[in-house]
Design a protein around this motif. Structure first.
Motif, short mmCIF file in Angstrom:
data_model
loop_
_atom_site.label_atom_id
_atom_site.label_comp_id
_atom_site.label_asym_id
_atom_site.label_seq_id
_atom_site.Cartn_x
_atom_site.Cartn_y
_atom_site.Cartn_z
N ASP A 17 0.84 -1.20 0.00
CA ASP A 17 0.00 0.00 0.00
C ASP A 17 0.87 1.25 0.00
OD1 ASP A 17 -2.48 1.27 -0.08
OD2 ASP A 17 -2.55 1.52 2.09
N HIS A 37 0.40 5.62 0.58
CA HIS A 37 -0.41 6.83 0.79
C HIS A 37 0.48 8.06 0.63
CE1 HIS A 37 -4.45 5.38 1.97
NE2 HIS A 37 -3.77 4.28 2.23
N HIS A 58 -3.23 -1.37 6.19
CA HIS A 58 -3.85 -1.71 4.90
C HIS A 58 -3.06 -2.83 4.21
CE1 HIS A 58 -5.93 2.50 4.57
NE2 HIS A 58 -6.25 1.82 5.64
MG MG Z 1 -4.52 2.24 1.75
#
Ligand code: MG
Length: 381
Positions: free
Chosen positions: A232, A234, A266
């Protein structure tokens, strides 16, 4: 009317000589009480009430993190008194049946629970799992050892099931009589008792030898090992804190996202979903769903773990790598491991959190965003 499940976990653990009491000790990475509760989870039209010993609130809270349960009832000086208090606590809910189960039997199977309920539905006042005795039994009489005929003997297990009103009355009427289980009270009260086949694997975990045997049985049930990976990213935006691996970290930037943007959780959620072949986090928690706006990501991880449990499986190891220049992860690593362990109900020794930089290269090197990778290992039946 619902069926109440009363799980008795009020023991002080003196027999096992364990501190904390044995029902809170880890059995293959999960507290024994949590395993006992989860053996009854997800049954239609039933609810679970746990009885704990006085002063065990903190241990209970730690063992049941994330489980949807009413507050525990607090037991008395004896098992009998604890059960009576538990039944009194359930009286307002007016259940039709109650299954009384010892937390020390966490290996009970769905088949046995079904059988006890079926016997009650068929009209019995009480239903008890029984096993025959394979060993030759001896007893001492007048200073002499003699063999006891075993054909007429049976070993009683839990869960023991009862028509609720009948067993509550039996407990109230015979509170002064000391008995070792609830079936003994059912006999005193003249209830109609049905027997169902017990199971050897529904063993009572009492001493260190039992723990080892129970762990071997649990392990044998989980024959398939699978791994899943997750990834993941961000983006950094202006802000004053961010969430990583379930821990709030003060920082001069924040992470952008629909939820709390916890890339660590995540990635780990996706790794667990990957291990059981159940899609990805975006499928379970779409960013188009307003329910997940600003949501704490432990809910996603908890959901993935519940999907593993629903398959009768167990998460055995998680390894998360955070990739960023800043914030520095080292100071938060222990808190992150502890938080993930808490969410998953695992021992912290099964959780790893690592961090690295990319030597100033790429988007993480330029501080534009933060990246997380994870691997989860899961065992399935
Ligand atoms: Mg995420």
């Amino acid at each position: 009317m619902p069926t109440a499940i009363l799980i008795v976990a009020a023991g002080k653990g003196e027999r096992a000589g364990l501190s904390p009491p044995k029902q809170y000790a880890a059995l293959l990475g999960r507290p024994m009480l949590r395993r006992a509760i989860q053996a009854f989870e997800g049954r239609r039209d039933s609810f679970i009430q746990v009885m704990i010993g006085p002063g065990q609130e903190a241990e209970y809270a730690a063992a049941t993190v994330g489980l949807d349960l009413p507050a525990p009832a607090v037991g008395g000086a004896t098992r009998q008194e604890s059960v009576r208090r538990g039944l009194e606590a359930l009286a307002a809910a007016k259940p039709q049946f109650v299954l009384i189960h010892d937390a020390a039997r966490p290996l009970v199977s769905p088949r046995l629970i079904d059988d006890v309920i079926a016997a009650l539905e068929a009209g019995a006042d009480a239903a008890i799992p029984l096993l025959s005795v394979a060993d030759t039994l001896r007893k001492q009489e007048n200073g002499k050892w003699i063999t006891v005929p075993r054909e007429e003997l049976r070993r009683a297990q839990t869960p023991q099931g009862f028509r609720f009103a009948a067993i509550l009355k039996a407990h109230r009427d015979h509170a002064a009589r000391e008995v070792t289980d609830d079936m003994a009270l059912a006999e005193l009260a003249g209830l109609k008792i049905a027997a169902v086949p017990g199971e050897e694997t529904n063993m009572k975990v009492t001493n260190a030898e039992d723990f080892a045997m129970a762990e071997a049985l649990l392990s044998a049930r989980l024959g398939e090992t699978r791994s899943g990976s997750g990834y993941d990213v961000h983006r950094f935006i202006p802000g004053d804190h961010l969430w990583l691996c379930g821990v709030k970290i003060p920082h001069d930037r924040a992470l952008e996202g629909h939820s709390d943007a916890d890339a660590g959780l995540h990635a780990l959620t996706d790794a667990i979903l990957g291990a059981i072949g159940d899609g990805d986090i975006g499928q379970h928690f779409p960013t188009t769903d307003e329910r997940w706006r600003g949501a704490p990501s432990w809910k996603f991880l908890d959901h993935a773990a519940s999907l593993v449990r629903a398959r009768g499986g167990a998460i055995v190891h998680c390894d998360v790598t955070i990739i960023c220049e800043r914030p520095k992860i080292a100071a938060h690593r222990d808190a992150m491991r502890a938080r993930i362990a808490e969410i998953l109900g695992l021992d912290v020794s099964r959780i790893s959190v690592k961090a690295t930089t990319t030597e100033g290269l790429g988007f993480t090197g330029r501080g534009e965003g933060l990246e997380a990778q994870a691997i989860a290992t899961v065992r399935l039946p």
